[in-house]
Design a protein around this motif. Structure first.
Motif, PDB file in Angstrom:
ATOM      1  N   ILE A  95       0.818  -1.216   0.000  1.00 43.81           N
ATOM      2  CA  ILE A  95       0.000   0.000   0.000  1.00 43.81           C
ATOM      3  C   ILE A  95       0.847   1.259   0.000  1.00 43.81           C
ATOM      4  O   ILE A  95       0.347   2.347  -0.251  1.00 43.81           O
ATOM      5  CB  ILE A  95      -1.007   0.045   1.167  1.00 43.81           C
ATOM      6  N   GLY A  96       2.120   1.132   0.287  1.00 40.86           N
ATOM      7  CA  GLY A  96       3.010   2.275   0.250  1.00 40.86           C
ATOM      8  C   GLY A  96       3.024   3.054   1.549  1.00 40.86           C
ATOM      9  O   GLY A  96       2.472   2.631   2.572  1.00 40.86           O
ATOM     10  N   SER A  97       3.616   4.193   1.489  1.00 43.26           N
ATOM     11  CA  SER A  97       3.848   5.014   2.667  1.00 43.26           C
ATOM     12  C   SER A  97       2.539   5.530   3.274  1.00 43.26           C
ATOM     13  O   SER A  97       1.633   5.955   2.568  1.00 43.26           O
ATOM     14  CB  SER A  97       4.749   6.186   2.282  1.00 43.26           C
ATOM     15  N   HIS A  98       2.482   5.453   4.574  1.00 43.99           N
ATOM     16  CA  HIS A  98       1.341   5.956   5.335  1.00 43.99           C
ATOM     17  C   HIS A  98       1.835   6.303   6.735  1.00 43.99           C
ATOM     18  O   HIS A  98       2.933   5.907   7.131  1.00 43.99           O
ATOM     19  CB  HIS A  98       0.227   4.904   5.414  1.00 43.99           C
ATOM     20  N   LYS A  99       1.022   7.035   7.459  1.00 48.43           N
ATOM     21  CA  LYS A  99       1.414   7.447   8.804  1.00 48.43           C
ATOM     22  C   LYS A  99       0.197   7.351   9.714  1.00 48.43           C
ATOM     23  O   LYS A  99      -0.891   7.806   9.345  1.00 48.43           O
ATOM     24  CB  LYS A  99       1.946   8.879   8.771  1.00 48.43           C
ATOM     25  N   ILE A 100       0.389   6.762  10.886  1.00 49.42           N
ATOM     26  CA  ILE A 100      -0.672   6.718  11.896  1.00 49.42           C
ATOM     27  C   ILE A 100      -0.413   7.856  12.867  1.00 49.42           C
ATOM     28  O   ILE A 100       0.664   7.963  13.449  1.00 49.42           O
ATOM     29  CB  ILE A 100      -0.686   5.363  12.624  1.00 49.42           C
ATOM     30  N   VAL A 101      -1.420   8.713  13.017  1.00 48.02           N
ATOM     31  CA  VAL A 101      -1.298   9.911  13.848  1.00 48.02           C
ATOM     32  C   VAL A 101      -2.260   9.805  15.016  1.00 48.02           C
ATOM     33  O   VAL A 101      -3.444   9.496  14.836  1.00 48.02           O
ATOM     34  CB  VAL A 101      -1.621  11.183  13.017  1.00 48.02           C
ATOM     35  N   ASP A 102      -1.748  10.059  16.228  1.00 50.69           N
ATOM     36  CA  ASP A 102      -2.587  10.086  17.427  1.00 50.69           C
ATOM     37  C   ASP A 102      -3.134  11.494  17.623  1.00 50.69           C
ATOM     38  O   ASP A 102      -2.370  12.453  17.684  1.00 50.69           O
ATOM     39  CB  ASP A 102      -1.783   9.711  18.674  1.00 50.69           C
ATOM     40  N   ASP A 103      -4.460  11.618  17.714  1.00 49.21           N
ATOM     41  CA  ASP A 103      -5.087  12.900  18.021  1.00 49.21           C
ATOM     42  C   ASP A 103      -5.195  12.994  19.534  1.00 49.21           C
ATOM     43  O   ASP A 103      -5.987  12.294  20.161  1.00 49.21           O
ATOM     44  CB  ASP A 103      -6.468  12.982  17.369  1.00 49.21           C
ATOM     45  N   LYS A 104      -4.385  13.843  20.124  1.00 49.52           N
ATOM     46  CA  LYS A 104      -4.325  13.962  21.590  1.00 49.52           C
ATOM     47  C   LYS A 104      -5.645  14.450  22.194  1.00 49.52           C
ATOM     48  O   LYS A 104      -5.994  14.080  23.301  1.00 49.52           O
ATOM     49  CB  LYS A 104      -3.193  14.905  21.989  1.00 49.52           C
ATOM     50  N   GLU A 105      -6.385  15.259  21.455  1.00 49.11           N
ATOM     51  CA  GLU A 105      -7.647  15.789  21.970  1.00 49.11           C
ATOM     52  C   GLU A 105      -8.745  14.734  22.014  1.00 49.11           C
ATOM     53  O   GLU A 105      -9.478  14.637  22.988  1.00 49.11           O
ATOM     54  CB  GLU A 105      -8.107  16.982  21.131  1.00 49.11           C
ATOM     55  N   THR A 106      -8.867  13.962  20.941  1.00 49.99           N
ATOM     56  CA  THR A 106      -9.956  12.979  20.864  1.00 49.99           C
ATOM     57  C   THR A 106      -9.538  11.593  21.346  1.00 49.99           C
ATOM     58  O   THR A 106     -10.383  10.777  21.697  1.00 49.99           O
ATOM     59  CB  THR A 106     -10.471  12.830  19.420  1.00 49.99           C
ATOM     60  N   GLY A 107      -8.238  11.324  21.327  1.00 51.63           N
ATOM     61  CA  GLY A 107      -7.759   9.999  21.682  1.00 51.63           C
ATOM     62  C   GLY A 107      -7.850   9.002  20.537  1.00 51.63           C
ATOM     63  O   GLY A 107      -7.510   7.838  20.701  1.00 51.63           O
ATOM     64  N   PHE A 108      -8.303   9.449  19.374  1.00 62.23           N
ATOM     65  CA  PHE A 108      -8.433   8.579  18.214  1.00 62.23           C
ATOM     66  C   PHE A 108      -7.158   8.615  17.372  1.00 62.23           C
ATOM     67  O   PHE A 108      -6.430   9.596  17.372  1.00 62.23           O
ATOM     68  CB  PHE A 108      -9.616   9.007  17.326  1.00 62.23           C
ATOM     69  N   LYS A 109      -6.952   7.538  16.647  1.00 68.90           N
ATOM     70  CA  LYS A 109      -5.849   7.473  15.695  1.00 68.90           C
ATOM     71  C   LYS A 109      -6.395   7.701  14.293  1.00 68.90           C
ATOM     72  O   LYS A 109      -7.502   7.281  13.979  1.00 68.90           O
ATOM     73  CB  LYS A 109      -5.170   6.102  15.742  1.00 68.90           C
ATOM     74  N   THR A 110      -5.600   8.368  13.469  1.00 67.92           N
ATOM     75  CA  THR A 110      -5.947   8.635  12.081  1.00 67.92           C
ATOM     76  C   THR A 110      -4.829   8.109  11.200  1.00 67.92           C
ATOM     77  O   THR A 110      -3.658   8.186  11.580  1.00 67.92           O
ATOM     78  CB  THR A 110      -6.100  10.154  11.846  1.00 67.92           C
ATOM     79  N   VAL A 111      -5.191   7.582  10.053  1.00 67.81           N
ATOM     80  CA  VAL A 111      -4.186   7.104   9.101  1.00 67.81           C
ATOM     81  C   VAL A 111      -4.134   8.063   7.925  1.00 67.81           C
ATOM     82  O   VAL A 111      -5.159   8.376   7.322  1.00 67.81           O
ATOM     83  CB  VAL A 111      -4.510   5.675   8.607  1.00 67.81           C
ATOM     84  N   LEU A 112      -2.935   8.530   7.629  1.00 70.95           N
ATOM     85  CA  LEU A 112      -2.714   9.411   6.490  1.00 70.95           C
ATOM     86  C   LEU A 112      -1.972   8.612   5.423  1.00 70.95           C
ATOM     87  O   LEU A 112      -0.875   8.104   5.669  1.00 70.95           O
ATOM     88  CB  LEU A 112      -1.885  10.628   6.903  1.00 70.95           C
ATOM     89  N   PHE A 113      -2.587   8.469   4.259  1.00 69.56           N
ATOM     90  CA  PHE A 113      -1.993   7.722   3.146  1.00 69.56           C
ATOM     91  C   PHE A 113      -1.308   8.686   2.200  1.00 69.56           C
ATOM     92  O   PHE A 113      -1.898   9.695   1.828  1.00 69.56           O
ATOM     93  CB  PHE A 113      -3.074   6.953   2.373  1.00 69.56           C
ATOM     94  N   ASN A 114      -0.091   8.352   1.780  1.00 65.70           N
ATOM     95  CA  ASN A 114       0.579   9.177   0.769  1.00 65.70           C
ATOM     96  C   ASN A 114      -0.004   8.926  -0.615  1.00 65.70           C
ATOM     97  O   ASN A 114       0.000   9.817  -1.454  1.00 65.70           O
ATOM     98  CB  ASN A 114       2.081   8.910   0.748  1.00 65.70           C
TER      99      ASN A 114
END
Length: 91
Positions: free
Chosen positions: A39-58
């Motif tokens: 799938i290639g490069s991606h980044k998992i980001v922790d949202d400190k305010e909501t506590g949810f994780k988000t995935v950003l795909f290149n």
């Protein structure tokens, strides 16, 4: 099907359950490591305010090409599941 099992165990379960047929496409069954590489490069980001994780795909198109063939994801972790669901839900 998403499984933490060894790839051959997951393949056998999917065959027995009718999710796969003999002679399926090579990319229908992937280990989590193979999936992440394809799938290639991606980044998992922790949202400190909501506590949810988000995935950003290149390159979401690479994800979509892999997802179109994928039937079984083996040796998957919770992060792999997050990546898969995030990609499916992305527009």
């Amino acid at each position: 099907m998403v499984s933490g099992d060894h790839v051959e165990t997951a393949r056998r379960v999917a065959l027995d359950a009718g999710l796969l047929s003999e002679g399926h496409h090579a990319d229908a069954v992937l280990t989590a490591a193979q999936f992440r590489e394809k799938i290639g490069s991606h980044k998992i980001v922790d949202d400190k305010e909501t506590g949810f994780k988000t995935v950003l795909f290149n390159d979401i198109d690479s994800f979509r090409k892999v997802k179109a063939k994928l039937k079984v994801l083996a040796r998957a972790t919770s992060d792999d599941k997050l990546i898969l669901i995030s990609g499916i839900k992305s527009k």
